[in-house]
Design an enzyme around this catalytic site. Sequence first.
Site, PDB file in Angstrom:
ATOM      1  N   TYR A 153      68.286  58.474  57.991  1.00 38.72           N
ATOM      2  CA  TYR A 153      67.745  57.148  57.694  1.00 38.72           C
ATOM      3  C   TYR A 153      66.213  57.190  57.708  1.00 38.72           C
ATOM      4  O   TYR A 153      65.551  56.767  56.746  1.00 38.72           O
ATOM      5  CB  TYR A 153      68.265  56.125  58.710  1.00 38.72           C
ATOM      6  CG  TYR A 153      67.526  54.812  58.656  1.00 38.72           C
ATOM      7  CD1 TYR A 153      67.621  53.992  57.543  1.00 38.72           C
ATOM      8  CD2 TYR A 153      66.711  54.406  59.713  1.00 38.72           C
ATOM      9  CE1 TYR A 153      66.923  52.797  57.481  1.00 38.72           C
ATOM     10  CE2 TYR A 153      66.015  53.209  59.663  1.00 38.72           C
ATOM     11  CZ  TYR A 153      66.113  52.412  58.547  1.00 38.72           C
ATOM     12  OH  TYR A 153      65.410  51.238  58.484  1.00 38.72           O
TER      13      TYR A 153
ATOM     14  N   THR B 117      60.071  51.643  58.389  1.00 40.19           N
ATOM     15  CA  THR B 117      60.630  51.549  59.732  1.00 40.19           C
ATOM     16  C   THR B 117      59.861  52.410  60.726  1.00 40.19           C
ATOM     17  O   THR B 117      59.339  53.478  60.350  1.00 40.19           O
ATOM     18  CB  THR B 117      62.101  52.015  59.709  1.00 40.19           C
ATOM     19  OG1 THR B 117      62.546  52.221  61.041  1.00 40.19           O
ATOM     20  CG2 THR B 117      62.276  53.334  58.972  1.00 40.19           C
TER      21      THR B 117
END
Length: 337
Positions: A141, A117
């Site tokens: 995350y 990501t």
Amino acid sequence: MTVLVTGGAGYIGSHTVLALAQAGESVVVIDNLSTGFSSALPEGVPLFIGDAGDENLVEGVIAAHNVTSIIHFAGSVVVPDSMRDPLAYYRNNTMTTRNLLNAAVKCHINKFIFSSTAAVYGNPEQMPVSETAPTRPLSPYGFSKLMSEIMLHDVATAYGMSYVVLRYFNVAGADPQARIGLQTVGATHLLKIAVEAATGQRAKIDVFGTDYPTPDGSCIRDFIHVSDLAQAHLSALEYLKQGGASVTLNCGYGRGYSVLETIEAVRRASGRNFVVQIAPRRPGDIVTMIADTTRIGATLDWKPQYDNLGTIAAHALAWEEKLLAERGATDQQAVSA
Ligand code: UDP
């Protein structure tokens, strides 16, 4: 020569499985269906319901299906949830990847593609952001994905595995034929919320901040169509099959649209007006996030087909309308039962 796709019943995973199946690849999926849907898989693709970190399961599937490469999507993806429950993210993302890698090493898998990501960059100093920019995640995350990247790199170095890490920017849209799309209830992503507003499922959409230092004051994002992203995984697999060296690649189009422009694209695609309300900034939002796509362009044989915000909005809308119609049909059945 089968590809094991973990998280293949999820949003990006299912689009990739569809693309792999259409390309004639043999595919097998492991998914615990915590956020995925078995109905998102094309007919004939075997699904093993379980955890990608369950080494016995993974080793059994690898042996039974002659798996030679792994595409690893399975994981948790909601940034605010990771703030509230970081250990769940280190378990579902980092520990799962660790176990999956352990099984892969034991089974001599030498090709691995990993879903990462743009959140690993945190708040980049330079825009567009290149793969060589410092990685300073702002959330558990982002850290859970970065730690997985690091493990993959170390494992690949130690055991002669080759990998492609794909760092996704803002993934949106749906299969152009509306066979699959984003089904998650309570999704927080801008485009999903905008299409929910356009289809009357929400009273309004909030714009989180119009006082940013951008041309229209709202944040800017690089949206990539999920089917183009799926094709990037196929290209990455082909690259590894041809002996390509391990590499980390940004996945975006290299062009940014503001939040207001994105909402306008959905309004135009739907032909419907809905209430757009200016709201305070959302804590933790990065002002502008655009991929430097030089490296992916030079490395993979990948030609995006849907590099157009209007197309992304139209496909997201068509999928949302189909979902709504299906839900309506189910409700009707429940009423008449
Ligand atoms: N956003 C917004 N209203 C919403 C959802 C998102 O204004 O209802 C904004 C959000 O503040 C951010 C951008 O849209 O600036 C993209 O947010 P999203 O959650 O889709 O993805 P992120 O870039 O945070 O991963």
